[in-house]
Write a protein that holds these residues in place. Structure first.
Motif, PDB file in Angstrom:
ATOM      1  N   ASP A  91       0.855  -1.182   0.000  1.00 32.92           N
ATOM      2  CA  ASP A  91       0.000   0.000   0.000  1.00 32.92           C
ATOM      3  C   ASP A  91       0.894   1.235   0.000  1.00 32.92           C
ATOM      4  O   ASP A  91       2.109   1.133   0.182  1.00 32.92           O
ATOM      5  N   VAL A  92       0.265   2.371  -0.148  1.00 37.81           N
ATOM      6  CA  VAL A  92       0.932   3.634   0.174  1.00 37.81           C
ATOM      7  C   VAL A  92       0.639   3.949   1.642  1.00 37.81           C
ATOM      8  O   VAL A  92      -0.525   3.936   2.054  1.00 37.81           O
ATOM      9  N   TYR A  93       1.683   4.214   2.398  1.00 34.43           N
ATOM     10  CA  TYR A  93       1.552   4.471   3.830  1.00 34.43           C
ATOM     11  C   TYR A  93       1.687   5.975   4.087  1.00 34.43           C
ATOM     12  O   TYR A  93       2.633   6.616   3.599  1.00 34.43           O
ATOM     13  N   TYR A  94       0.753   6.494   4.868  1.00 34.29           N
ATOM     14  CA  TYR A  94       0.692   7.922   5.136  1.00 34.29           C
ATOM     15  C   TYR A  94       0.870   8.193   6.627  1.00 34.29           C
ATOM     16  O   TYR A  94       0.262   7.523   7.467  1.00 34.29           O
ATOM     17  N   CYS A  95       1.655   9.190   6.931  1.00 35.82           N
ATOM     18  CA  CYS A  95       1.821   9.667   8.297  1.00 35.82           C
ATOM     19  C   CYS A  95       0.734  10.708   8.595  1.00 35.82           C
ATOM     20  O   CYS A  95       0.371  11.503   7.718  1.00 35.82           O
ATOM     21  N   ASN A  96       0.246  10.696   9.803  1.00 32.49           N
ATOM     22  CA  ASN A  96      -0.817  11.619  10.214  1.00 32.49           C
ATOM     23  C   ASN A  96      -0.488  12.197  11.587  1.00 32.49           C
ATOM     24  O   ASN A  96       0.007  11.495  12.461  1.00 32.49           O
ATOM     25  N   GLY A 106       1.124  13.442   5.628  1.00 31.14           N
ATOM     26  CA  GLY A 106       2.310  13.433   4.799  1.00 31.14           C
ATOM     27  C   GLY A 106       1.940  13.088   3.367  1.00 31.14           C
ATOM     28  O   GLY A 106       0.776  12.852   3.031  1.00 31.14           O
ATOM     29  N   GLN A 107       2.957  13.008   2.528  1.00 31.24           N
ATOM     30  CA  GLN A 107       2.721  12.767   1.097  1.00 31.24           C
ATOM     31  C   GLN A 107       2.627  11.289   0.766  1.00 31.24           C
ATOM     32  O   GLN A 107       2.200  10.923  -0.326  1.00 31.24           O
TER      33      GLN A 107
END
Length: 115
Positions: A91-96, A106-107
């Motif tokens: 997956d694409v992992y995003y920071c929050n 994040g991007q």
């Protein structure tokens, strides 16, 4: 200006490990709950793990026992240690970062797990 910059994504084999990092700037890091989310194409973004200001943690059932979230307030950084990776973790992992009534993202960083 708030920035959340993820790093550490990439390609791993099933059963392997990766460590994601997210460096925050422009926010008072210690008062924010930090989290990692992931999203596959044409699917909703889903929670992976969160860590609160008191370092209490919460995990999605699918990653419990395999992933560990941690934070270093002195470095304004949150980490996600991912062990025993599975192809379905791709997956694409995003920071929050969030606190009441405000959230930042994040991007994203791509994680690909091959079987």
């Amino acid at each position: 200006q708030v920035q959340l910059v993820e790093s550490g994504g990439g390609l791993a084999q099933a059963g392997g490990s990766l460590r994601l990092s997210c460096a925050a700037s422009g926010i008072i890091f210690s008062i924010n709950t930090m989290g990692w989310y992931r999203q596959a194409p044409e699917k909703q973004r889903e929670l992976v793990a969160t860590i609160a200001t008191d370092s209490s943690t919460n995990y999605a059932d699918s990653v419990k026992g395999r992933f560990t979230i941690s934070r270093d307030n002195a470095k304004n950084t949150v980490y996600l240690q991912m062990n025993s990776l599975k192809p379905e973790d791709t997956d694409v992992y995003y920071c929050n970062a969030h606190r009441p009534n405000i959230a930042y993202w994040g991007q994203g960083t791509q994680v690909t797990v091959s079987s």
